[in-house]
Design a protein around this motif. Structure first.
Motif: not given
Length: 202
Positions: A122, A124, A143, A146
């Motif tokens: 992931g 962000n 995930y 991240t």
């Protein structure tokens, strides 16, 4: 006062020069309307599928993944870098707590993780640390790793203009596919899963 051919005085044209110049024969106006409508319909039929971002939904590409190294989303332990994308086919999903389409997509990502098809990482994007943590704590974390791209620099390097976005990365770390918009089971099974299987056979 002007006269007609019979010698009688012709009615005075009381329209202004601007009004007289605007006159368009009715038949030409109708023809123009029909042509314009047909052009719009044809463009809609020929155009590729579109998403919330207004961009094509899925595109196979073959580009080098940008070099990056990001700390994890607040509350997580594993950060995310381009080096983590080498060795196996993987997915990179770009998300944020402020993204409405991400809300619709997230339940599918949770289900996809359980299918254990490929690791999902992931990214962000431009999110507040506390909001990103609350998002994953409350909705579930699909995930493996991240990366908190708070300033959006990595996203920019990856050419991101709207989210959610999902990339497919091959085992050499090269980005080979991107989907713009929320993932669905139908789209994943139709487009992305066959690509993952194909890449694993190489």
């Amino acid at each position: 006062m002007t006269k007609d051919q019979s010698g009688r005085e012709a009615p005075k044209d009381v329209r202004t020069p601007h009004q007289r110049s605007k006159g368009v024969p009715r038949k030409y106006a109708i023809a123009l309307l029909v042509f314009s409508t047909a052009a719009v319909v044809l463009a809609a039929v020929l155009a590729p599928p579109r998403t919330e971002t207004g961009l094509p939904s899925g595109t196979e590409i073959n580009v080098e993944t940008p070099v990056f190294s990001l700390p994890p989303v607040q509350g997580r332990t594993l950060g995310f870098s381009n080096k983590d994308l080498k060795g196996e086919v993987s997915l990179v999903n770009v998300f944020a707590s402020w993204c409405e389409a991400c809300k619709r997509e997230h339940p599918f990502l949770i289900k996809l993780k359980k299918r254990n098809i490929a690791p999902i990482h992931g990214l962000n994007f431009k999110d507040k640390p506390a909001d990103a943590q609350a998002w994953l704590d409350s909705r579930g974390d699909p995930y493996m790793r991240t990366g908190a791209d708070i300033e959006g620099k990595v996203g920019k390097d990856w050419g991101i203009k709207g989210i959610p976005v999902t990339f497919v990365v091959d085992s050499t770390g090269k980005t080979v596919y991107k989907h713009l918009g929320a993932l669905t089971a139908e789209l994943f099974d139709k487009e992305i899963l066959p690509l993952i299987n194909k890449l694993r056979k190489k």
